[in-house]
Design an enzyme around this catalytic site. Structure first.
Site, PDB file in Angstrom:
ATOM      1  N   LYS A  37       0.843  -1.203   0.000  1.00 50.99           N
ATOM      2  CA  LYS A  37       0.000   0.000   0.000  1.00 50.99           C
ATOM      3  C   LYS A  37       0.878   1.253   0.000  1.00 50.99           C
ATOM      4  CE  LYS A  37      -3.807  -2.414   2.204  1.00 50.99           C
ATOM      5  NZ  LYS A  37      -4.455  -2.818   3.444  1.00 50.99           N
ATOM      6  N   ASP A  73     -11.184   3.177   4.227  1.00 46.89           N
ATOM      7  CA  ASP A  73     -11.657   1.799   4.021  1.00 46.89           C
ATOM      8  C   ASP A  73     -13.175   1.748   3.872  1.00 46.89           C
ATOM      9  OD1 ASP A  73      -9.698  -0.146   3.779  1.00 46.89           O
ATOM     10  OD2 ASP A  73      -9.249  -0.146   5.927  1.00 46.89           O
ATOM     11  N   GLN A  80      -4.850  -1.397   9.638  1.00 48.64           N
ATOM     12  CA  GLN A  80      -4.606  -2.702   9.019  1.00 48.64           C
ATOM     13  C   GLN A  80      -5.216  -3.810   9.892  1.00 48.64           C
ATOM     14  OE1 GLN A  80      -3.235  -3.239   5.967  1.00 48.64           O
ATOM     15  NE2 GLN A  80      -3.716  -5.401   6.235  1.00 48.64           N
TER      16      GLN A  80
END
Ligand code: NAD
Length: 310
Positions: free
Chosen positions: A66, A133, A110
């Protein structure tokens, strides 16, 4: 020869493998272009904070990917690494600090967190405007209600973009989505509904999943069940998107991953199919970048959605 197999033979010649890596390069170029135009207007670039707890090797590989992709498109990023034994309060405090930090435009937690930690409480502490997200209940609700400026979950957005390479008009198409998680299955079904599909959602308690798949023009498999979808489940000519990531080592085989679709069988029946790896995975990161730029643009109020072109 049965009519099913005759049509299978007919479809073999037309089956296409949808290249998620190539499509992710296209989206990255669109993101780079948007960042260039935003910086010209406001003199700033988007900044993503990635919070990682513990030493899970898979999480560290995902985070490294990422961060690399952020750098490639011009998103600044910082990694906040916390020890596996960090307290819930300390993690909460770190996320709250990032939420109020005006130099940070996106926050990614994460997952999974180490056992015993409450991910939900941490996600709720992320400023919804920075929730790249799309997991915060406010964003989830806005997205399900079809409201503007909702940050939608990344993987389903990637799946839709992959489908759009094959299907120009979704209206009236029948879609079956396998799996109903908040991260993939439910928002995927919602996106397809918004496109005008009739959607069937199935899960581990559903009856006759095979029949419900065979009736579909579009199948999205997001169950986490290795090679669940067989050729006999697929209507000849259907488009099949495979979200699953199943580690072969977990199945007692040599290292590697397989999806939720029996790729070699199903590619002989579907008109188009995504591979694993190289299908949905790269697109999930692309839409993390897209969401970060959208979050930045929403916070600074630079462009309208039409001007942003993402
Ligand atoms: P999850 O475990 O939260 O949900 C799985 C869903 O599938 C549930 O609704 C469950 O009822 C259903 N299911 C499980 N087994 C089934 C079966 N045999 N038949 C029908 N339904 C079944 O998982 P998730 O987070 O939604 O992820 C699903 C898969 O997608 C996993 O393999 C995950 O690793 C993968 N994934 C990939 C990406 C990517 O970027 N490629 C992103 C997210 C998730």
């Amino acid at each position: 020869m049965s009519s099913f197999h005759k049509s299978v033979r007919h479809e073999i010649e037309q089956s296409r493998i949808i290249d998620g890596v190539a499509l992710s390069h296209t989206i990255d170029a669109e993101v780079s272009d948007a960042i260039f135009r935003l910086e010209q207007e406001c003199g700033q670039r988007p900044h993503l904070a990635v919070v990682v707890v513990g030493e899970d090797p898979a999480s560290h590989i995902y985070v490294a990917n990422k961060v690399k992709r952020c750098r490639k498109v011009g998103i600044e990023s910082r990694k906040i690494q916390l020890a596996a034994n960090v307290s819930q309060e300390t993690l909460l405090g770190a996320v709250e600090e990032l939420s109020t930090d005006k130099s940070v435009h996106g926050i990614l937690l994460q997952l999974p967190l180490p056992q015993g930690m409450d991910a939900r409480e941490i996600i709720h502490a992320i400023d919804p405007a920075k929730d790249v997200d799309g997991f915060h209940p406010l964003n989830f609700g806005r997205f399900m209600a079809g409201l503007d400026h909702a940050l939608a979950p990344c993987t389903p957005q990637g799946c839709l973009r992959l489908l759009q390479t094959e299907i120009s008009d979704f209206q009236g198409k029948d879609a079956t989505v396998i799996g109903c998680s908040n991260i993939v299955g439910k928002p995927m079904a919602e996106l397809l509904l918004q496109q005008g599909c009739s959607v069937t959602s199935v899960h581990h308690l559903s009856h006759d999943i095979e029949g419900k798949c065979r009736a579909a023009d579009i199948i999205v498999a997001a169950a986490g069940a290795p090679q669940l979808v067989k050729a006999s489940w697929v209507k000849p000519g259907a488009v099949v998107i495979d979200v699953g990531i199943n580690r072969l080592r977990d199945l007692g085989k040599k290292p590697g991953i397989v999806g939720d679709v029996d790729f070699e069988e199903v590619r002989k029946v579907a008109s188009a199919i995504t591979p694993v790896p190289g299908g949905v995975g790269p697109l999930t990161i692309s839409y993390l970048l897209v969401n970060t730029v959208r979050a930045f643009n929403n916070q600074l109020g630079v462009f309208s959605d039409e001007q942003l072109k993402l």
